[in-house]
Design a protein around this motif. Sequence first.
Motif, mmCIF file in Angstrom:
data_model
loop_
_atom_site.group_PDB
_atom_site.id
_atom_site.type_symbol
_atom_site.label_atom_id
_atom_site.label_comp_id
_atom_site.label_asym_id
_atom_site.label_seq_id
_atom_site.Cartn_x
_atom_site.Cartn_y
_atom_site.Cartn_z
ATOM 1 N N ALA A 28 34.129 22.144 2.991
ATOM 2 C CA ALA A 28 33.927 21.997 1.548
ATOM 3 C C ALA A 28 34.478 20.674 1.014
ATOM 4 N N ALA A 29 35.616 20.236 1.519
ATOM 5 C CA ALA A 29 36.218 18.988 1.027
ATOM 6 C C ALA A 29 35.329 17.787 1.345
ATOM 7 N N THR A 30 34.739 17.766 2.524
ATOM 8 C CA THR A 30 33.853 16.661 2.899
ATOM 9 C C THR A 30 32.585 16.683 2.060
ATOM 10 N N GLN A 31 32.026 17.862 1.835
ATOM 11 C CA GLN A 31 30.850 17.985 0.971
ATOM 12 C C GLN A 31 31.158 17.461 -0.422
ATOM 13 N N ARG A 32 32.314 17.840 -0.966
ATOM 14 C CA ARG A 32 32.699 17.420 -2.310
ATOM 15 C C ARG A 32 32.850 15.907 -2.385
ATOM 16 N N ARG A 33 33.464 15.314 -1.340
ATOM 17 C CA ARG A 33 33.670 13.859 -1.319
ATOM 18 C C ARG A 33 32.328 13.123 -1.304
ATOM 19 N N ILE A 34 31.415 13.564 -0.462
ATOM 20 C CA ILE A 34 30.108 12.904 -0.356
ATOM 21 C C ILE A 34 29.321 13.058 -1.652
ATOM 22 N N ALA A 35 29.330 14.264 -2.236
ATOM 23 C CA ALA A 35 28.613 14.494 -3.491
ATOM 24 C C ALA A 35 29.209 13.650 -4.609
ATOM 25 N N SER A 36 30.509 13.497 -4.601
ATOM 26 C CA SER A 36 31.181 12.684 -5.613
ATOM 27 C C SER A 36 30.761 11.220 -5.500
ATOM 28 N N GLU A 37 30.648 10.726 -4.268
ATOM 29 C CA GLU A 37 30.206 9.342 -4.069
ATOM 30 C C GLU A 37 28.795 9.152 -4.633
ATOM 31 N N GLY A 38 27.936 10.134 -4.420
ATOM 32 C CA GLY A 38 26.571 10.046 -4.943
ATOM 33 C C GLY A 38 26.555 10.030 -6.457
ATOM 34 N N GLY A 39 27.384 10.848 -7.070
ATOM 35 C CA GLY A 39 27.465 10.872 -8.529
ATOM 36 C C GLY A 39 27.955 9.549 -9.088
ATOM 37 N N ARG A 40 28.977 8.992 -8.449
ATOM 38 C CA ARG A 40 29.497 7.689 -8.908
ATOM 39 C C ARG A 40 28.438 6.611 -8.784
ATOM 40 N N ALA A 41 27.734 6.589 -7.658
ATOM 41 C CA ALA A 41 26.692 5.591 -7.446
ATOM 42 C C ALA A 41 25.584 5.743 -8.489
ATOM 43 N N SER A 42 25.253 6.979 -8.822
ATOM 44 C CA SER A 42 24.222 7.246 -9.819
ATOM 45 C C SER A 42 24.607 6.663 -11.171
ATOM 46 N N HIS A 43 25.842 6.881 -11.574
ATOM 47 C CA HIS A 43 26.289 6.370 -12.870
ATOM 48 C C HIS A 43 26.399 4.848 -12.861
ATOM 49 N N LEU A 44 26.860 4.281 -11.751
ATOM 50 C CA LEU A 44 26.973 2.823 -11.672
ATOM 51 C C LEU A 44 25.610 2.144 -11.733
ATOM 52 N N SER A 45 24.585 2.796 -11.193
ATOM 53 C CA SER A 45 23.245 2.201 -11.203
ATOM 54 C C SER A 45 22.544 2.401 -12.547
ATOM 55 N N GLY A 46 23.145 3.183 -13.432
ATOM 56 C CA GLY A 46 22.562 3.408 -14.749
ATOM 57 C C GLY A 46 21.612 4.593 -14.799
ATOM 58 N N ARG A 47 21.475 5.314 -13.717
ATOM 59 C CA ARG A 47 20.562 6.459 -13.682
ATOM 60 C C ARG A 47 21.262 7.774 -13.981
ATOM 61 N N GLY A 48 22.575 7.778 -13.943
ATOM 62 C CA GLY A 48 23.325 9.016 -14.172
ATOM 63 C C GLY A 48 23.337 9.384 -15.646
ATOM 64 N N HIS A 49 23.573 10.654 -15.928
ATOM 65 C CA HIS A 49 23.608 11.124 -17.312
ATOM 66 C C HIS A 49 24.728 12.133 -17.448
ATOM 67 N N ARG A 50 25.538 11.947 -18.456
ATOM 68 C CA ARG A 50 26.595 12.909 -18.738
ATOM 69 C C ARG A 50 26.234 13.602 -20.045
ATOM 70 N N PHE A 51 26.090 14.918 -19.998
ATOM 71 C CA PHE A 51 25.723 15.670 -21.188
ATOM 72 C C PHE A 51 26.855 15.687 -22.197
ATOM 73 N N THR A 52 26.501 15.510 -23.462
ATOM 74 C CA THR A 52 27.467 15.768 -24.519
ATOM 75 C C THR A 52 27.465 17.276 -24.747
ATOM 76 N N SER A 53 28.452 17.777 -25.464
ATOM 77 C CA SER A 53 28.496 19.222 -25.687
ATOM 78 C C SER A 53 27.282 19.677 -26.495
ATOM 79 N N GLU A 54 26.803 18.817 -27.406
ATOM 80 C CA GLU A 54 25.626 19.187 -28.205
ATOM 81 C C GLU A 54 24.368 19.267 -27.329
ATOM 82 N N GLU A 55 24.190 18.313 -26.408
ATOM 83 C CA GLU A 55 23.048 18.346 -25.488
ATOM 84 C C GLU A 55 23.114 19.568 -24.582
ATOM 85 N N ALA A 56 24.299 19.894 -24.115
ATOM 86 C CA ALA A 56 24.456 21.056 -23.242
ATOM 87 C C ALA A 56 24.119 22.336 -24.000
#
Length: 79
Positions: A28-56
């Motif tokens: 589980a720890a390795t899965q979490r680390r790899i998924a986290s790297e993907g999320g960071r890369a997504s946000h750095l490339s400008g494709r990531g999206h973080r929901f505001t509480s209103e959007e959620a």
Amino acid sequence: MNTKAATRPTTPETPVTKRPRGFAAMDAATQRRIASEGGRASHLSGRGHRFTSEEARAAGRKGGQASRGRDNTQGNAAE
């Protein structure tokens, strides 16, 4: 000559249990680390999206509305 890998014959008494492969085989720890790297890369490339509480909240409302009108049969919702 057959180049396929040897397979075990299956019978109803001996079901074949599949072993997890790839991502599922990692701890589980390795899965979490790899998924986290993907999320960071997504946000750095400008494709990531973080929901505001209103959007959620709005997304939750849409999901609830979509599932309310359905009956238990497969097909169109009853009108």
